[in-house]
Motif scaffolding. Structure first.
Motif, PDB file in Angstrom:
ATOM      1  N   TYR A  61       3.381  15.243  -7.337  1.00  0.00           N
ATOM      2  CA  TYR A  61       4.271  14.631  -6.343  1.00  0.00           C
ATOM      3  C   TYR A  61       5.004  15.728  -5.564  1.00  0.00           C
ATOM      4  O   TYR A  61       5.512  16.688  -6.149  1.00  0.00           O
ATOM      5  N   SER A  79      10.259   8.089   0.718  1.00  0.00           N
ATOM      6  CA  SER A  79       9.314   7.544   1.686  1.00  0.00           C
ATOM      7  C   SER A  79       9.707   8.128   3.028  1.00  0.00           C
ATOM      8  O   SER A  79      10.506   9.064   3.105  1.00  0.00           O
ATOM      9  N   VAL A 109       3.319   8.289   1.467  1.00  0.00           N
ATOM     10  CA  VAL A 109       3.857   6.947   1.183  1.00  0.00           C
ATOM     11  C   VAL A 109       4.862   6.557   2.268  1.00  0.00           C
ATOM     12  O   VAL A 109       5.854   7.259   2.488  1.00  0.00           O
ATOM     13  N   GLU A 168      -3.559   4.454  -7.108  1.00  0.00           N
ATOM     14  CA  GLU A 168      -2.382   4.537  -6.243  1.00  0.00           C
ATOM     15  C   GLU A 168      -1.205   3.786  -6.851  1.00  0.00           C
ATOM     16  O   GLU A 168      -0.065   4.250  -6.822  1.00  0.00           O
ATOM     17  N   LEU A 178       6.525   7.388  -9.880  1.00  0.00           N
ATOM     18  CA  LEU A 178       7.270   8.197  -8.917  1.00  0.00           C
ATOM     19  C   LEU A 178       8.474   8.890  -9.578  1.00  0.00           C
ATOM     20  O   LEU A 178       9.263   8.245 -10.256  1.00  0.00           O
ATOM     21  N   ALA A 216       9.449   2.714  -8.082  1.00  0.00           N
ATOM     22  CA  ALA A 216       8.722   1.459  -8.269  1.00  0.00           C
ATOM     23  C   ALA A 216       9.627   0.246  -8.087  1.00  0.00           C
ATOM     24  O   ALA A 216       9.236  -0.761  -7.468  1.00  0.00           O
ATOM     25  N   ILE A 254      10.251  -0.469  -4.440  1.00  0.00           N
ATOM     26  CA  ILE A 254       9.090  -1.101  -3.809  1.00  0.00           C
ATOM     27  C   ILE A 254       9.043  -2.585  -4.142  1.00  0.00           C
ATOM     28  O   ILE A 254       8.798  -3.432  -3.266  1.00  0.00           O
ATOM     29  N   ILE A 289       0.321  -2.790  -1.773  1.00  0.00           N
ATOM     30  CA  ILE A 289      -0.227  -1.579  -1.171  1.00  0.00           C
ATOM     31  C   ILE A 289      -1.141  -1.926  -0.002  1.00  0.00           C
ATOM     32  O   ILE A 289      -2.014  -2.781  -0.116  1.00  0.00           O
ATOM     33  N   ILE A 296      -0.133   3.497   2.292  1.00  0.00           N
ATOM     34  CA  ILE A 296      -0.601   4.803   1.842  1.00  0.00           C
ATOM     35  C   ILE A 296      -1.477   5.389   2.945  1.00  0.00           C
ATOM     36  O   ILE A 296      -2.542   4.856   3.248  1.00  0.00           O
ATOM     37  N   LEU A 336       2.446   5.204  -7.971  1.00  0.00           N
ATOM     38  CA  LEU A 336       3.723   4.652  -7.506  1.00  0.00           C
ATOM     39  C   LEU A 336       4.618   4.273  -8.685  1.00  0.00           C
ATOM     40  O   LEU A 336       5.832   4.430  -8.625  1.00  0.00           O
TER      41      LEU A 336
END
Length: 361
Positions: A187, A106, A159, A93, A100, A113, A116, A225, A150, A97
């Motif tokens: 994706y 989201s 996500v 996972e 991405l 990344a 996040i 996560i 997730i 991410l």
């Protein structure tokens, strides 16, 4: 008179001697030339094996070097495959991410990344302030959060931003997810109210692992996560299973009767996609209306595991009547409603399955 003498060159012996001498010189020259030719051939033959031996040695060394390079590549490939095969769910996972693509979202907005890791997202959804003050209903331009959640939906890994302020309400119609199938990560963005999804691209799990396995971002993303089904790490533990999702909360009816709705605070959704956002103080809004409502506890009634309240427009709750607001714990039957394996809420004027909400966060 005496005899006349013949000139010397007319005498036979002179020619005999001349023939012998010329013949000897000719043979000597031939023998000498033949000797040189033979010697040259012998020397050439004696040198050729040495040259061939040298070339053969060079070829062997080159072949060994090629085999060594090929073996090293095979070893690296095998090792990389073994490393990837040993990845946990949360490892995969995190790599997804880190990879991405552009335009991935989201439940609130564009996500990558760096977003996040920074804990701040520029909102591209219809998120609004949801609290009883001057900002109520105002569209947000950015949100602060801590980590991502997730949510598994079959093969989909949806996500969502985690740990947002409870004054934020999201009525987005788009959410991003990824699917991991072997080495391929796909994706997509999907609508929450309509079918279909937009594919954004793919990544190779092996390639991402090779790129990020020694990058601090890999470990940092893993720690951010939240996943109820992870089989791996948080805070350095390889065996810890983390379950911090809000959906793990159980309904607490007695608290609700006292005006504390924290056990059902969050976002709930109907089968048709309409969402309801509930706050701990009992105020709520739905995605199809900007009107704030409040749960009325004054006439609460219990019925075999379910509790019936009502909802009224807020802040003026003096108006009589209002819609039903029935909280039903998992596997609880309510008149006209099909029991569900999870907590659910019926809100409306009729007892219909189409009006039942289940928790999404």
């Amino acid at each position: 008179m005496g005899k006349n003498k013949k000139p010397f060159y007319q005498k036979i012996w002179v020619w005999v001697v001349l023939v012998v001498v010329v013949g000897g010189v000719g043979y000597g020259s031939y023998a000498f030339m033949d000797h040189n030719t033979t010697s040259h051939a012998v020397n050439k033959q004696s040198k050729t094996p040495a040259k061939q031996k040298s070339e053969s040695t060079d070829n062997k060394e080159s072949s060994k070097e090629q085999k060594k390079v090929s073996k090293n590549k095979e070893t690296d490939t095998t090792k990389n495959q073994q490393d990837v095969a040993s990845l946990s769910t949360v490892d995969k996972e995190a790599l997804a991410l880190l990879g991405l693509p552009d335009k991935f979202v989201s439940d609130y907005g564009a996500l990558n990344a760096d977003t996040i890791l920074s804990g701040k997202s520029e909102v591209t959804s219809n998120a609004i302030y949801q609290n009883p003050d001057a900002n109520n209903g105002t569209k947000l331009t950015s949100v602060e959060f801590s980590g991502v959640k997730i949510e598994s939906d079959g093969p989909k890994n949806i996500v969502k931003l985690n740990n947002l302020a409870n004054t934020v309400d999201n009525i987005s119609y788009i959410q991003g997810y990824f699917v991991i199938d072997g080495d391929t990560i796909t994706y997509k963005n999907q609508g929450t109210r309509v079918s279909g999804a937009q594919q954004l691209g793919t990544q190779s799990l092996k390639a991402l692992f090779k790129q990020y396995k020694n990058d601090p971002k890999f470990e940092n993303i893993k720690k951010l996560i939240t996943d109820n089904t992870v089989d791996s790490i948080h805070n350095g533990s390889d065996s810890e299973t983390v379950a911090t999702d809000d959906s793990a909360k159980a309904m607490n009816v007695e608290q609700m009767k006292q005006g504390d709705f924290s056990s059902i605070a969050g976002t709930w959704q109907r089968p048709d996609g309409e969402t309801m956002s509930i706050n701990a103080d009992g105020t709520l809004t739905t995605s199809d209306s900007s009107v704030t409502k409040k749960i009325d506890t004054s006439h609460a009634t219990d019925d075999n595991g379910s509790t019936k309240f009502s909802v009224k427009e807020y802040p003026d709750t003096s108006v009589t009547g209002g819609a039903m607001f029935v909280v039903m714990s998992a596997n609880t039957a309510f008149e006209g409603i099909t029991p569900k394996a999870e907590d659910s809420i019926l809100m409306g004027q009729n007892n219909m399955d189409e009006l039942v909400y289940t928790r999404v966060k």
